[in-house]
Design a protein around this motif. Structure first.
Motif, PDB file in Angstrom:
ATOM      1  N   ASP A  35     -96.204 -21.768-119.187  1.00 26.28           N
ATOM      2  CA  ASP A  35     -95.561 -22.672-118.232  1.00 26.28           C
ATOM      3  C   ASP A  35     -94.398 -23.425-118.893  1.00 26.28           C
ATOM      4  O   ASP A  35     -94.073 -24.548-118.536  1.00 26.28           O
ATOM      5  CB  ASP A  35     -96.567 -23.654-117.620  1.00 26.28           C
ATOM      6  N   SER A  36     -93.754 -22.767-119.836  1.00 29.47           N
ATOM      7  CA  SER A  36     -92.639 -23.380-120.562  1.00 29.47           C
ATOM      8  C   SER A  36     -91.355 -23.406-119.751  1.00 29.47           C
ATOM      9  O   SER A  36     -90.434 -24.167-120.065  1.00 29.47           O
ATOM     10  CB  SER A  36     -92.375 -22.609-121.859  1.00 29.47           C
ATOM     11  N   GLY A  67     -94.039 -27.111-117.659  1.00 29.99           N
ATOM     12  CA  GLY A  67     -95.321 -27.668-117.261  1.00 29.99           C
ATOM     13  C   GLY A  67     -95.623 -27.640-115.782  1.00 29.99           C
ATOM     14  O   GLY A  67     -96.674 -28.117-115.364  1.00 29.99           O
ATOM     15  N   LYS A  68     -94.744 -27.038-114.980  1.00 28.70           N
ATOM     16  CA  LYS A  68     -94.909 -27.100-113.525  1.00 28.70           C
ATOM     17  C   LYS A  68     -95.420 -25.816-112.901  1.00 28.70           C
ATOM     18  O   LYS A  68     -96.103 -25.843-111.878  1.00 28.70           O
ATOM     19  CB  LYS A  68     -93.580 -27.481-112.866  1.00 28.70           C
ATOM     20  N   GLN A  69     -95.099 -24.663-113.484  1.00 27.55           N
ATOM     21  CA  GLN A  69     -95.563 -23.415-112.901  1.00 27.55           C
ATOM     22  C   GLN A  69     -95.677 -22.351-113.974  1.00 27.55           C
ATOM     23  O   GLN A  69     -94.994 -22.387-114.990  1.00 27.55           O
ATOM     24  CB  GLN A  69     -94.645 -22.937-111.778  1.00 27.55           C
ATOM     25  N   LEU A  71     -91.053 -13.782-123.780  1.00 29.29           N
ATOM     26  CA  LEU A  71     -90.149 -14.535-124.639  1.00 29.29           C
ATOM     27  C   LEU A  71     -90.869 -15.684-125.325  1.00 29.29           C
ATOM     28  O   LEU A  71     -90.621 -15.974-126.503  1.00 29.29           O
ATOM     29  CB  LEU A  71     -88.965 -15.068-123.828  1.00 29.29           C
ATOM     30  N   GLY A  72     -91.770 -16.335-124.609  1.00 31.05           N
ATOM     31  CA  GLY A  72     -92.539 -17.413-125.207  1.00 31.05           C
ATOM     32  C   GLY A  72     -93.387 -16.937-126.364  1.00 31.05           C
ATOM     33  O   GLY A  72     -93.539 -17.632-127.383  1.00 31.05           O
ATOM     34  N   GLY A  85    -100.048 -25.905-111.370  1.00 37.21           N
ATOM     35  CA  GLY A  85     -99.584 -25.545-110.036  1.00 37.21           C
ATOM     36  C   GLY A  85    -100.658 -24.789-109.290  1.00 37.21           C
ATOM     37  O   GLY A  85    -101.798 -25.256-109.173  1.00 37.21           O
ATOM     38  N   ASN A  86    -100.326 -23.595-108.828  1.00 35.77           N
ATOM     39  CA  ASN A  86    -101.293 -22.768-108.105  1.00 35.77           C
ATOM     40  C   ASN A  86    -101.968 -21.742-109.007  1.00 35.77           C
ATOM     41  O   ASN A  86    -102.651 -20.834-108.509  1.00 35.77           O
ATOM     42  CB  ASN A  86    -100.597 -22.041-106.946  1.00 35.77           C
TER      43      ASN A  86
END
Length: 297
Positions: free
Chosen positions: A47-48, A80-82, A88-89, A210-211
């Motif tokens: 979630d970055s 942090g939102k989705q 890549l992370g 999020g979901n």
């Protein structure tokens, strides 16, 4: 897990602390303040805000050049939102392991994971003599223009010399089983403790973003159509693009490994979407666990 337990890596620390170059691209983000908020934990939870994938291999041909591109890649979402699963992370995580440990990723894994667990068939870049024991993957008509066999399938990882945080590791079902049993044993296997039980619990605790829901580095069993109908709610696992998967059910003391070369001859083959849940369900049924009560999803 090892580096966090040794307090050499902090999950809440911003990525820029370990990779200062990451900060330079903040001006290319939708909000320049986002990048400084990206933490190690966000890379693990996907979630970055980084995108899922980029075809860097079409433009650059070295490991360092790929890393430069990843570090400069603009964020797509507020951190942090989705959840958006991002290769890549994990490329960045592989680089962080190398900088913190002072060792290449393959050497670090060999010394701290493979050797202590007795994994003799797990390695990056297997030697040519093992090719006969390795399933061929895709008949690559676009990039390498040959059958990919005994080398990493992922194109970016190929440009990175076969050693990357997101792809490149070869193994056998037996070796993966030893790793999975170590997880079930609370971090110990063959008289070697790899990590503590508390560390495993920390990394496998479900987190909702999020979901979506994930654990640190693992997917969770939220969709029976993907994983089957009988995994307990706190199970976790991971898929590999070429047709590999590992799912672990701690409540049942069970793990299921499926290693296939589903992309042979082409990535267009997606029949594994039916095979994997059917296999998982069959294992539970054969062991008499299909009707065993577990807490509700």
């Amino acid at each position: 897990m090892i580096l966090v337990q040794q307090k050499r890596l902090d999950l809440e620390t911003p990525v820029v602390r370990y990779l200062p170059e990451f900060a330079a691209a903040a001006k290319s983000d939708p909000d320049p303040s986002w990048r400084a908020r990206v933490t190690i934990q966000m890379l693990l939870l996907h979630d970055s805000g980084l995108p899922a994938h980029r075809e860097y291999y079409k433009e650059v041909k070295t490991r360092d050049a790929v890393l430069v591109r990843v570090l400069a890649e603009p964020l797509l979402h507020e951190p942090g939102k989705q959840v958006e699963y991002s290769d890549l992370g994990f490329i960045l995580l592989g680089e962080i392991v190398e900088r913190v440990s002072g060792k290449s990723l393959d050497r670090y894994a060999r010394q701290n994971i493979f050797a202590p667990l007795g994994l003799v068939n797990s390695e990056f870049n297997p030697p040519p003599k093992l090719r006969a024991e390795i399933a061929p993957t895709e008949d690559d008509k676009a990039f390498r223009r040959r059958l990919i066999w005994g080398e990493v399938h992922d194109q970016n990882a190929s440009v990175m010399d076969g050693v990357a945080g997101h792809a490149g590791l070869f193994s056998t079902a037996g070796d993966v089983a030893a790793f999975a049993q170590m997880i079930l044993n609370g971090g110990i296997y063959a008289h070697h403790r790899i990590v503590s039980r508390a560390t495993i619990e920390q990394f496998t605790a479900r987190q909702t973003i999020g979901n979506s829901a994930r654990t640190l580095g693992w997917d969770v069993s939220a969709d029976p159509a993907a994983t089957g109908h009988f995994f307990s709610p706190h199970s976790f696992g991971h898929y590999g693009y070429t047709g590999t998967s590992l799912w672990i059910d701690q409540e049942r003391g069970l793990f299921i490994i499926l290693l296939t070369n589903r992309v042979n001859p082409t990535v267009e083959n997606v029949k594994i979407r039916q095979v994997r849940p059917a296999l998982h369900d069959s294992v539970f049924e054969a062991l008499g666990l299909a009707n065993q009560h577990v807490s509700a999803r």
